[in-house]
Write a protein that holds these residues in place. Structure first.
Motif, PDB file in Angstrom:
ATOM      1  N   ASP A   1       0.813  -1.215   0.000  1.00 45.38           N
ATOM      2  CA  ASP A   1       0.000   0.000   0.000  1.00 45.38           C
ATOM      3  C   ASP A   1       0.849   1.269   0.000  1.00 45.38           C
ATOM      4  O   ASP A   1       0.319   2.370   0.001  1.00 45.38           O
ATOM      5  CB  ASP A   1      -0.949   0.010   1.205  1.00 45.38           C
ATOM      6  N   GLY A   2       2.165   1.126   0.007  1.00 45.57           N
ATOM      7  CA  GLY A   2       3.057   2.278  -0.079  1.00 45.57           C
ATOM      8  C   GLY A   2       3.353   2.952   1.244  1.00 45.57           C
ATOM      9  O   GLY A   2       4.254   3.801   1.316  1.00 45.57           O
TER      10      GLY A   2
ATOM     11  N   LEU B   1      14.312   1.962  -3.897  1.00 44.60           N
ATOM     12  CA  LEU B   1      15.346   1.328  -3.070  1.00 44.60           C
ATOM     13  C   LEU B   1      14.760   0.859  -1.745  1.00 44.60           C
ATOM     14  O   LEU B   1      15.132  -0.203  -1.223  1.00 44.60           O
ATOM     15  CB  LEU B   1      16.499   2.316  -2.829  1.00 44.60           C
ATOM     16  N   ALA B   2      13.834   1.646  -1.184  1.00 45.14           N
ATOM     17  CA  ALA B   2      13.184   1.238   0.067  1.00 45.14           C
ATOM     18  C   ALA B   2      12.410  -0.056  -0.123  1.00 45.14           C
ATOM     19  O   ALA B   2      12.416  -0.939   0.756  1.00 45.14           O
ATOM     20  CB  ALA B   2      12.255   2.346   0.552  1.00 45.14           C
ATOM     21  N   VAL B   3      11.721  -0.215  -1.258  1.00 42.28           N
ATOM     22  CA  VAL B   3      10.988  -1.456  -1.537  1.00 42.28           C
ATOM     23  C   VAL B   3      11.954  -2.637  -1.610  1.00 42.28           C
ATOM     24  O   VAL B   3      11.666  -3.736  -1.102  1.00 42.28           O
ATOM     25  CB  VAL B   3      10.191  -1.315  -2.842  1.00 42.28           C
ATOM     26  N   ILE B   4      13.122  -2.424  -2.219  1.00 39.30           N
ATOM     27  CA  ILE B   4      14.116  -3.499  -2.321  1.00 39.30           C
ATOM     28  C   ILE B   4      14.638  -3.879  -0.933  1.00 39.30           C
ATOM     29  O   ILE B   4      14.801  -5.068  -0.608  1.00 39.30           O
ATOM     30  CB  ILE B   4      15.270  -3.059  -3.245  1.00 39.30           C
ATOM     31  N   LYS B   5      14.933  -2.884  -0.095  1.00 40.20           N
ATOM     32  CA  LYS B   5      15.431  -3.147   1.262  1.00 40.20           C
ATOM     33  C   LYS B   5      14.400  -3.942   2.065  1.00 40.20           C
ATOM     34  O   LYS B   5      14.743  -4.885   2.799  1.00 40.20           O
ATOM     35  CB  LYS B   5      15.731  -1.823   1.972  1.00 40.20           C
ATOM     36  N   ILE B   6      13.135  -3.554   1.945  1.00 41.98           N
ATOM     37  CA  ILE B   6      12.082  -4.282   2.659  1.00 41.98           C
ATOM     38  C   ILE B   6      12.001  -5.717   2.157  1.00 41.98           C
ATOM     39  O   ILE B   6      11.815  -6.664   2.931  1.00 41.98           O
ATOM     40  CB  ILE B   6      10.733  -3.557   2.493  1.00 41.98           C
ATOM     41  N   GLY B   7      12.143  -5.902   0.842  1.00 40.00           N
ATOM     42  CA  GLY B   7      12.127  -7.250   0.278  1.00 40.00           C
ATOM     43  C   GLY B   7      13.234  -8.135   0.817  1.00 40.00           C
ATOM     44  O   GLY B   7      13.041  -9.347   0.999  1.00 40.00           O
ATOM     45  N   ASP B   8      14.394  -7.551   1.092  1.00 45.92           N
ATOM     46  CA  ASP B   8      15.499  -8.332   1.678  1.00 45.92           C
ATOM     47  C   ASP B   8      15.121  -8.865   3.053  1.00 45.92           C
ATOM     48  O   ASP B   8      15.402 -10.031   3.384  1.00 45.92           O
ATOM     49  CB  ASP B   8      16.758  -7.468   1.768  1.00 45.92           C
ATOM     50  N   PHE B   9      14.489  -8.019   3.875  1.00 44.08           N
ATOM     51  CA  PHE B   9      14.050  -8.477   5.201  1.00 44.08           C
ATOM     52  C   PHE B   9      12.990  -9.566   5.071  1.00 44.08           C
ATOM     53  O   PHE B   9      12.987 -10.549   5.825  1.00 44.08           O
ATOM     54  CB  PHE B   9      13.499  -7.307   6.012  1.00 44.08           C
ATOM     55  N   VAL B  10      12.075  -9.409   4.126  1.00 48.99           N
ATOM     56  CA  VAL B  10      11.009 -10.398   3.936  1.00 48.99           C
ATOM     57  C   VAL B  10      11.609 -11.749   3.541  1.00 48.99           C
ATOM     58  O   VAL B  10      11.184 -12.805   4.044  1.00 48.99           O
ATOM     59  CB  VAL B  10      10.012  -9.903   2.877  1.00 48.99           C
ATOM     60  N   ASN B  11      12.592 -11.758   2.675  1.00 50.95           N
ATOM     61  CA  ASN B  11      13.235 -13.013   2.272  1.00 50.95           C
ATOM     62  C   ASN B  11      13.918 -13.681   3.462  1.00 50.95           C
ATOM     63  O   ASN B  11      13.856 -14.913   3.623  1.00 50.95           O
ATOM     64  CB  ASN B  11      14.257 -12.742   1.160  1.00 50.95           C
TER      65      ASN B  11
ATOM     66  N   ALA C   1      11.661   5.349   3.073  1.00 55.71           N
ATOM     67  CA  ALA C   1      12.375   6.225   2.152  1.00 55.71           C
ATOM     68  C   ALA C   1      12.645   7.593   2.771  1.00 55.71           C
ATOM     69  O   ALA C   1      13.734   8.159   2.620  1.00 55.71           O
ATOM     70  CB  ALA C   1      11.571   6.370   0.858  1.00 55.71           C
ATOM     71  N   LEU C   2      11.649   8.125   3.507  1.00 57.39           N
ATOM     72  CA  LEU C   2      11.821   9.440   4.128  1.00 57.39           C
ATOM     73  C   LEU C   2      12.801   9.391   5.292  1.00 57.39           C
ATOM     74  O   LEU C   2      13.667  10.266   5.435  1.00 57.39           O
ATOM     75  CB  LEU C   2      10.459   9.960   4.611  1.00 57.39           C
ATOM     76  N   GLN C   3      12.675   8.360   6.130  1.00 62.74           N
ATOM     77  CA  GLN C   3      13.525   8.288   7.328  1.00 62.74           C
ATOM     78  C   GLN C   3      14.968   7.911   6.997  1.00 62.74           C
ATOM     79  O   GLN C   3      15.905   8.394   7.624  1.00 62.74           O
ATOM     80  CB  GLN C   3      12.934   7.271   8.319  1.00 62.74           C
ATOM     81  N   GLU C   4      15.152   7.033   6.005  1.00 68.11           N
ATOM     82  CA  GLU C   4      16.496   6.580   5.649  1.00 68.11           C
ATOM     83  C   GLU C   4      17.129   7.414   4.535  1.00 68.11           C
ATOM     84  O   GLU C   4      18.237   7.118   4.092  1.00 68.11           O
ATOM     85  CB  GLU C   4      16.454   5.111   5.220  1.00 68.11           C
TER      86      GLU C   4
END
Length: 313
Positions: free
Chosen positions: A58-59, A75-85, A66-69
């Protein structure tokens, strides 16, 4: 990057925080409670649950990261995907996923994910500063016995009292009570109107901030439904609380969603005007008060759609 901290920050402000491709953390407000014979008092709190079936992006979390980092949204979506994996790998190997200040996710014998929330953190901002406490039990029998002993020892002196005629006082008292009742009713009426206006302004301000975070919204349609031509319904005056089923970028999809809701028995389903995010909200029903909307929201979340949410016009 500590993704648990970003999820915790959002849980203070929102009822649902979705981790794309993993699941959604949901919050529900629980009223203050008194339990036990020793009277243990617990303040109002937010109870956290986890739904592994809600995985659409949902963004909200990606925008916040993205705002905090200080990075791009992609790139934020990719970083989150790494944690999910990483989390998915741990659960597939029957290991626990520990999220600080949120809870633990483990796997049972049937390979289902089980979430155990942390009870030491209260995400309800209205309860900041309130802590649970235990009130000691009051022994009333001891006090009664002491009073009885004192009464036995006290001398009783009978003194004749002079008789006065106070019949006129009851009329004066009734007149004073009548004046006090009129003044109290007038003040209560004025205060209730003022509080209602202020509450609506605050709720509108909060809703505007929520709308700014929405980038994408979906509505699951189980079977294709013939297109129905429906006109956009404007918000009804004095009914500013709307129970939303979903929001759509296509007016045609919004019409299909309304047709499906009508077929499911929701005869009051309708479409609201295009909002600032270029979405067409589809609502189950509109309400005059927040209490009515909250009651219906809980019923629909239990029976039809766990993702139903409130929109304040």
């Amino acid at each position: 990057m500590q993704i648990e901290k970003h999820i915790s920050d959002l849980l203070y402000r929102y009822q649902c925080v979705t981790v794309p491709g993993f699941g959604a953390f949901l919050t529900e407000t629980v009223s203050a409670q008194v339990t036990g014979s020793a009277s243990s008092f617990f303040p109002p709190t937010k109870v956290i649950s986890f739904n592994a079936n809600v995985r659409n992006n949902d963004g909200l979390l990606a925008n916040h990261v993205a705002l905090q980092e200080k990075m791009s949204y992609d790139l934020a979506v990719i970083k989150i995907g790494d944690f999910v994996n990483e989390w998915t790998y741990l659960l597939q190997n029957r290991d626990k996923v520990v999220l600080k200040n949120i809870g633990e996710i483990a796997v049972n014998h049937e390979m289902n994910w089980v979430f155990e929330p942390v009870n030491t953190i209260n995400y309800l901002t209205d309860s900041f500063g309130l802590a649970s406490f235990v009130s000691s039990e009051i022994s009333r029998e001891v006090i009664k016995q002491e009073l009885a002993l004192i009464e036995e020892k006290m001398p009783i002196v009978l003194v004749p009292e002079p008789k006065y005629d106070f019949s006129y006082m009851k009329y004066a008292a009734a007149f004073v009570l009548m004046l006090g009742g009129v003044a109290t009713f007038g003040y209560k009426l004025y205060n209730d109107q003022n509080v209602e206006q202020q509450t609506l302004l605050v709720e509108k301000n909060v809703q505007q901030k929520v709308q700014q975070q929405i980038q994408e919204a979906t509505f699951m349609i189980s079977a294709p439904v013939n297109t129905v031509e429906l006109s956009v319904v404007a918000a009804v005056e004095n009914m500013p609380y709307h129970l939303v089923a979903g929001a759509f970028r296509s007016e045609e999809n919004a019409s299909k969603a309304i047709a499906e809701l009508n077929a499911a028995g929701f005869e009051d389903a309708k479409m609201l005007p295009l909002n600032k995010s270029n979405l067409y909200p589809v609502v189950y029903k509109s309400f005059e008060t927040m209490d009515e909307a909250e009651i219906e929201k809980k019923n629909i979340q239990k029976t039809h759609n766990k993702e139903a949410w409130l929109l304040i016009d």
